[in-house]
Design a protein around this motif. Structure first.
Motif, mmCIF file in Angstrom:
data_model
loop_
_atom_site.group_PDB
_atom_site.id
_atom_site.type_symbol
_atom_site.label_atom_id
_atom_site.label_comp_id
_atom_site.label_asym_id
_atom_site.label_seq_id
_atom_site.Cartn_x
_atom_site.Cartn_y
_atom_site.Cartn_z
ATOM 1 N N MET A 82 0.754 -1.181 0.077
ATOM 2 C CA MET A 82 0.005 -0.135 -0.145
ATOM 3 C C MET A 82 0.644 1.436 -0.030
ATOM 4 S SD MET A 82 -2.997 -1.378 2.623
ATOM 5 C CE MET A 82 -3.790 0.257 2.737
ATOM 6 N N LEU A 83 2.104 0.977 0.745
ATOM 7 C CA LEU A 83 2.871 2.271 0.784
ATOM 8 C C LEU A 83 3.374 2.552 -0.747
ATOM 9 C CD1 LEU A 83 4.988 1.610 3.980
ATOM 10 C CD2 LEU A 83 3.438 3.665 3.374
ATOM 11 N N ALA A 84 3.828 1.350 -1.525
ATOM 12 C CA ALA A 84 4.414 1.437 -2.688
ATOM 13 C C ALA A 84 3.290 1.955 -3.589
ATOM 14 C CB ALA A 84 4.961 0.297 -3.141
ATOM 15 N N ALA A 85 1.980 1.894 -3.470
ATOM 16 C CA ALA A 85 1.002 2.155 -4.342
ATOM 17 C C ALA A 85 0.748 3.638 -4.439
ATOM 18 C CB ALA A 85 -0.589 1.395 -3.779
ATOM 19 N N CYS A 86 1.116 4.389 -3.279
ATOM 20 C CA CYS A 86 0.952 5.773 -3.129
ATOM 21 C C CYS A 86 1.912 6.472 -4.195
ATOM 22 C CB CYS A 86 1.096 6.504 -1.725
ATOM 23 S SG CYS A 86 0.112 5.638 -0.661
ATOM 24 N N LEU A 128 -5.711 -1.951 -3.752
ATOM 25 C CA LEU A 128 -6.749 -2.736 -3.645
ATOM 26 C C LEU A 128 -6.319 -4.035 -3.144
ATOM 27 C CD1 LEU A 128 -9.130 -1.908 -6.402
ATOM 28 C CD2 LEU A 128 -9.279 -0.920 -3.985
ATOM 29 N N LEU A 129 -5.198 -4.470 -3.437
ATOM 30 C CA LEU A 129 -4.473 -5.728 -3.240
ATOM 31 C C LEU A 129 -4.125 -5.549 -1.668
ATOM 32 C CD1 LEU A 129 -3.601 -8.546 -3.559
ATOM 33 C CD2 LEU A 129 -1.484 -7.704 -4.475
ATOM 34 N N GLY A 130 -3.367 -4.820 -1.190
ATOM 35 C CA GLY A 130 -2.702 -4.506 0.003
ATOM 36 C C GLY A 130 -4.333 -4.283 0.852
ATOM 37 N N ALA A 131 -5.075 -3.440 0.377
ATOM 38 C CA ALA A 131 -6.221 -3.212 1.261
ATOM 39 C C ALA A 131 -7.178 -4.549 1.746
ATOM 40 C CB ALA A 131 -7.315 -2.129 0.611
ATOM 41 N N GLY A 132 -7.209 -5.298 0.388
ATOM 42 C CA GLY A 132 -7.923 -6.591 0.333
ATOM 43 C C GLY A 132 -7.255 -7.900 1.461
ATOM 44 N N ILE A 133 -6.062 -7.590 1.541
ATOM 45 C CA ILE A 133 -5.281 -8.445 2.618
ATOM 46 C C ILE A 133 -5.605 -7.968 3.831
ATOM 47 C CG2 ILE A 133 -2.793 -9.088 3.239
ATOM 48 C CD1 ILE A 133 -2.184 -8.963 0.322
ATOM 49 N N SER A 134 -5.426 -6.758 4.049
ATOM 50 C CA SER A 134 -5.759 -6.150 5.293
ATOM 51 C C SER A 134 -7.197 -6.362 5.821
ATOM 52 C CB SER A 134 -5.480 -4.705 5.365
ATOM 53 O OG SER A 134 -4.283 -4.149 4.830
ATOM 54 N N VAL A 135 -8.137 -6.233 5.008
ATOM 55 C CA VAL A 135 -9.356 -6.745 5.225
ATOM 56 C C VAL A 135 -9.491 -8.312 5.700
ATOM 57 C CG1 VAL A 135 -11.896 -6.856 4.463
ATOM 58 C CG2 VAL A 135 -10.613 -5.071 4.263
ATOM 59 N N TYR A 136 -8.942 -9.157 4.946
ATOM 60 C CA TYR A 136 -8.789 -10.391 5.367
ATOM 61 C C TYR A 136 -8.367 -10.617 6.636
ATOM 62 C CZ TYR A 136 -7.774 -15.190 5.346
ATOM 63 O OH TYR A 136 -7.658 -16.629 5.623
ATOM 64 N N ALA A 137 -7.251 -9.961 7.081
ATOM 65 C CA ALA A 137 -6.634 -10.063 8.410
ATOM 66 C C ALA A 137 -7.634 -9.623 9.399
ATOM 67 C CB ALA A 137 -5.260 -9.374 8.390
ATOM 68 N N ALA A 138 -8.210 -8.573 9.151
ATOM 69 C CA ALA A 138 -9.310 -7.736 10.334
ATOM 70 C C ALA A 138 -10.360 -8.862 10.454
ATOM 71 C CB ALA A 138 -9.736 -6.380 9.407
ATOM 72 N N ARG A 139 -10.735 -9.428 9.412
ATOM 73 C CA ARG A 139 -12.030 -10.439 9.742
ATOM 74 C C ARG A 139 -11.555 -11.776 10.717
ATOM 75 N NH1 ARG A 139 -13.525 -12.883 4.141
ATOM 76 N NH2 ARG A 139 -14.573 -14.425 5.546
ATOM 77 N N LEU A 140 -10.081 -12.085 10.608
ATOM 78 C CA LEU A 140 -9.585 -12.791 11.534
ATOM 79 C C LEU A 140 -9.578 -12.263 12.961
ATOM 80 C CD1 LEU A 140 -6.715 -14.341 9.659
ATOM 81 C CD2 LEU A 140 -8.872 -15.091 9.705
ATOM 82 N N VAL A 141 -9.016 -10.915 12.813
ATOM 83 C CA VAL A 141 -9.057 -10.235 14.026
ATOM 84 C C VAL A 141 -10.390 -10.076 14.736
ATOM 85 C CG1 VAL A 141 -8.416 -8.032 15.368
ATOM 86 C CG2 VAL A 141 -6.873 -9.116 13.698
ATOM 87 N N GLY A 142 -11.451 -9.801 13.882
ATOM 88 C CA GLY A 142 -12.831 -9.624 14.395
ATOM 89 C C GLY A 142 -13.485 -10.791 14.946
ATOM 90 N N ARG A 143 -12.792 -12.151 14.826
ATOM 91 C CA ARG A 143 -13.563 -12.917 15.390
ATOM 92 C C ARG A 143 -13.509 -13.412 16.692
ATOM 93 N NH1 ARG A 143 -11.564 -17.650 10.712
ATOM 94 N NH2 ARG A 143 -12.766 -16.963 9.185
ATOM 95 N N TRP A 144 -12.406 -12.834 17.386
ATOM 96 C CA TRP A 144 -12.459 -12.956 18.715
ATOM 97 C C TRP A 144 -13.138 -11.823 19.577
ATOM 98 C CZ3 TRP A 144 -9.601 -9.100 21.010
ATOM 99 C CH2 TRP A 144 -8.612 -8.386 20.263
ATOM 100 N N MET A 145 -13.365 -10.571 18.527
ATOM 101 C CA MET A 145 -13.982 -9.443 19.037
ATOM 102 C C MET A 145 -15.651 -9.443 18.908
ATOM 103 S SD MET A 145 -11.654 -6.566 17.162
ATOM 104 C CE MET A 145 -12.912 -5.364 17.596
#
Length: 363
Positions: A1-5, A93-110
């Motif tokens: 995502m940094l490189a995308a900017c 979008l690729l980086g953000a999509g990976i982040s959303v996938y990780a966020a779903r994993l984090v969200g499970r225990w939340m």
């Protein structure tokens, strides 16, 4: 995502085929992007509960930039100008999509709130789409020009998938039941179905042209039914053959996987062989069997795209038209809906598998 900017975000072209000019994000958008790109991993380290919201925000901002930057690029341009997404957008979008996938994993225990935040980007993108925010994007512009043809080819694509999947299920279900009761039969049936899978889809479509043409010439009445060397007949034949292996394999495995003790208990209750199959063995095997049907459905989405080469239609019309003319927008107009269709089919059938598994587990 940094490189995308720092990469080009929009490719502005005077028309569909001409070479374009790469445009970067404005300075303010770059600053916002850098902040978001750094905020997601930092939150994962120090404030995990903020990860779902930040990941959704990153994906939503990327979608917003897609519409706003393409719109700004087309300002003052001719009618035939096209503004397409460039490497920076796709990488973001690729980086953000990976982040959303990780966020779903984090969200499970939340709990529910965490998962809800991880999916917050979806309604935001849908609202943008319905409001016409992406109207300046080249793919949407191509859809606007070819709206009627797109709906026609999408309907044909769905028709090919559903008919081929239905035929494969009708043929494969009884064969799977027969093969599950005999090791020799299962070896022959699965071997033949596996042999078909080794033939490339394009080669199989080509191999079917000659025999179906000869059959239509020998029996002219078949032409009135739409059977010929090109078109729907060879496409559906090839797609049905391709879909047989996952239907057969999962059917045989699932039927054989029912515990013998369960069948013995049913026999002890006085059930006949037919009753044991319909009331015990098939319901227990159905979730695994549906997994094979799901795999076949997803695979057929891609095979149906290739069927355009023999005149069967489908979303492959746009993909191959774009390849022939060097128009990436047309390729995406066929490829993106096909990918979304595969995801929808996979999600829907996976949900059905889970539902049946839970019902049987409670039973």
């Amino acid at each position: 995502m940094l490189a995308a900017c720092w990469l080009p975000w929009v490719l502005l072209r005077p028309n569909r085929l001409a070479a374009g000019e790469a445009l970067h994000l404005p300075a303010l958008d770059i600053v916002v992007g850098l902040v978001l790109a750094l905020a997601v991993p930092l939150a994962g380290r120090f404030l995990p509960r903020a990860v779902p919201l930040l990941a959704s925000l990153a994906l939503g901002v990327g979608a917003w930039w897609l519409g706003s930057r393409t719109g700004a690029a087309l300002s003052g341009q001719a009618e035939f100008a096209r503004a397409s997404a460039s490497s920076g957008l796709w990488l973001w979008l690729l980086g953000a999509g990976i982040s959303v996938y990780a966020a779903r994993l984090v969200g499970r225990w939340m709990g529910g709130a965490g998962l809800l935040l991880a999916w917050l980007w979806l309604p935001a993108v849908l609202v943008m789409a319905l409001a016409g925010h992406f109207a300046s994007w080249s793919v949407v512009a191509e859809y606007t020009v070819q709206h009627n043809r797109f709906l026609q080819e999408l309907g044909r694509h769905l028709y090919l998938i559903l008919v081929a999947l239905g035929l494969a299920t009708l043929i494969g279900a009884p064969l799977a039941v027969w093969a599950s009761r005999s090791v020799r039969v299962s070896g022959v049936v699965l071997g033949l179905a596996g042999g078909v899978q080794t033939v490339p889809s394009l080669a199989l479509l080509g191999l079917l042209i000659a025999p179906l043409s000869a059959l239509a010439n020998a029996v002219p009445a078949l032409r009135s039914l739409g059977i010929s060397g090109i078109g729907l007949a060879p496409a559906l034949t090839a797609m049905t053959l391709y879909a047989l292996l996952p239907v057969l394999r999962n059917g045989v495995v699932s039927l054989r996987g029912v515990l013998p003790g369960v069948l013995d208990a049913a026999r002890g209750m006085g059930m006949t062989d037919n009753q044991r199959f319909w009331r015990v063995q098939l319901p227990l095997a159905l979730p695994v069997w549906l997994s094979g049907i799901r795999q076949a459905a997803v695979m057929l989405v891609g095979v149906a795209s290739v069927a355009q080469l023999i005149g069967a239609g489908g979303l492959g019309y746009f993909i191959f038209s774009g390849l022939q003319s060097g128009a990436a927008d047309l390729i995406l107009l066929g490829a993106l809906p096909a990918a979304l269709l595969a995801i929808v089919l996979d999600t829907g059938l996976r949900g059905l598998e889970t539902f049946l598994g839970q019902r049987l587990g409670r039973a």
